[in-house]
Scaffold this motif. Structure first.
Motif, PDB file in Angstrom:
ATOM      1  N   TYR A 137       0.848  -1.187   0.000  1.00  0.00           N
ATOM      2  CA  TYR A 137       0.000   0.000   0.000  1.00  0.00           C
ATOM      3  C   TYR A 137       0.885   1.239   0.000  1.00  0.00           C
ATOM      4  N   GLN A 174       0.837   5.481   0.960  1.00  0.00           N
ATOM      5  CA  GLN A 174       0.128   6.547   1.666  1.00  0.00           C
ATOM      6  C   GLN A 174       0.787   7.876   1.320  1.00  0.00           C
ATOM      7  N   GLY A 183      -5.306   8.650   3.039  1.00  0.00           N
ATOM      8  CA  GLY A 183      -5.400   7.271   3.487  1.00  0.00           C
ATOM      9  C   GLY A 183      -4.528   6.376   2.630  1.00  0.00           C
ATOM     10  N   LEU A 184      -4.522   5.111   2.939  1.00  0.00           N
ATOM     11  CA  LEU A 184      -3.716   4.155   2.187  1.00  0.00           C
ATOM     12  C   LEU A 184      -4.458   3.707   0.933  1.00  0.00           C
TER      13      LEU A 184
END
Lengths: 114, 112
Positions: free
Chosen positions: B36, B38, B43-44
């Motif tokens: 992921y 960020q 947010g991710l």
């Protein structure tokens, strides 16, 4: 389509007060997760809801923390008698549930305890 | 026990240079692996995931990762980075039914 939303985006509270953080998952997602992201740290798992099953609360750091999910949709994370060490970004994520579905994250709530 | 280890907390790199962000995980019978990203104050979002099949996984923004079962690694690579890649990157493992375990993150700082 609408993603995961969280409110408020920022919350400043005094030590000892209770706070409620809200998460609206993506419609149809049966799984919902709460994480805490402290400054300079990774994501700390807090709690996980899957459908109507009992939630996995194994990550809650103390009994001051609780969460509920009403109607299998919206979730509220409550922190009672807040402490300064509770200051962090609280992230919510949802997914389609079992299987290999990835999580979709909300923008987070930044909590500051003064 | 630590499930996911990201060895580098910060990685500085010049624009257009290649980069590798390292991730190792605790061995398990089967895992699903994710990266992921960020961006600041966001947010991710998912970069890529490994579920099964080919060990080389391609994701968004030109990133790719290679699953190495013998070394229990899932390193993220990009042959040429841009300023816009400056962000924090998280490796994650999904197991124990439906729990995700995240690494502590690697901050990629791309310099002009």
């Amino acid at each position: 389509g609408a993603g995961v939303s969280q409110s408020p985006s920022n919350k400043v509270t005094e030590k000892g007060k209770d706070v409620e953080l809200r998460c609206d998952p993506i419609s149809g997602h049966t799984a919902l997760y709460w994480y805490r992201q402290s400054l300079g740290q990774g994501l700390e798992f807090l709690i996980y809801f899957q459908g109507n099953s009992a939630p996995d609360k194994s990550g809650l750091p103390s009994d001051r923390f609780s969460a509920e999910r009403t109607g299998g949709s919206v979730s509220t994370l409550t922190i009672q008698r807040t402490q300064q060490e509770d200051s962090a970004v609280y992230l919510c994520a949802s997914s389609l549930g079992t299987g290999v579905n990835e999580q979709y994250f909300g923008p987070g709530t930044r909590l500051t305890v003064t | 026990a630590q499930s996911v280890t990201q060895l580098d907390s910060q990685v500085p790199v010049f624009e257009e240079a290649p980069v590798e962000l390292r991730c190792n995980y605790s061995s398990s019978v089967s895992v699903y692996l994710f990266w992921y990203v960020q961006y600041p104050n966001q947010g991710l979002q998912l970069l890529l995931k490994y579920l099964s099949g080919s060990t080389l996984v391609k994701g968004i923004n030109g990133f790719e990762a290679e699953f190495n079962k013998s070394q229990t690694s899932f390193h993220l690579r990009k042959p040429s980075v841009h300023i816009s890649d400056t962000a924090e990157y998280f490796c994650a493992v999904k197991r124990d039914f439906n729990k995700f375990y995240f690494g502590s993150g690697t901050k990629l700082n791309v310099k002009p």
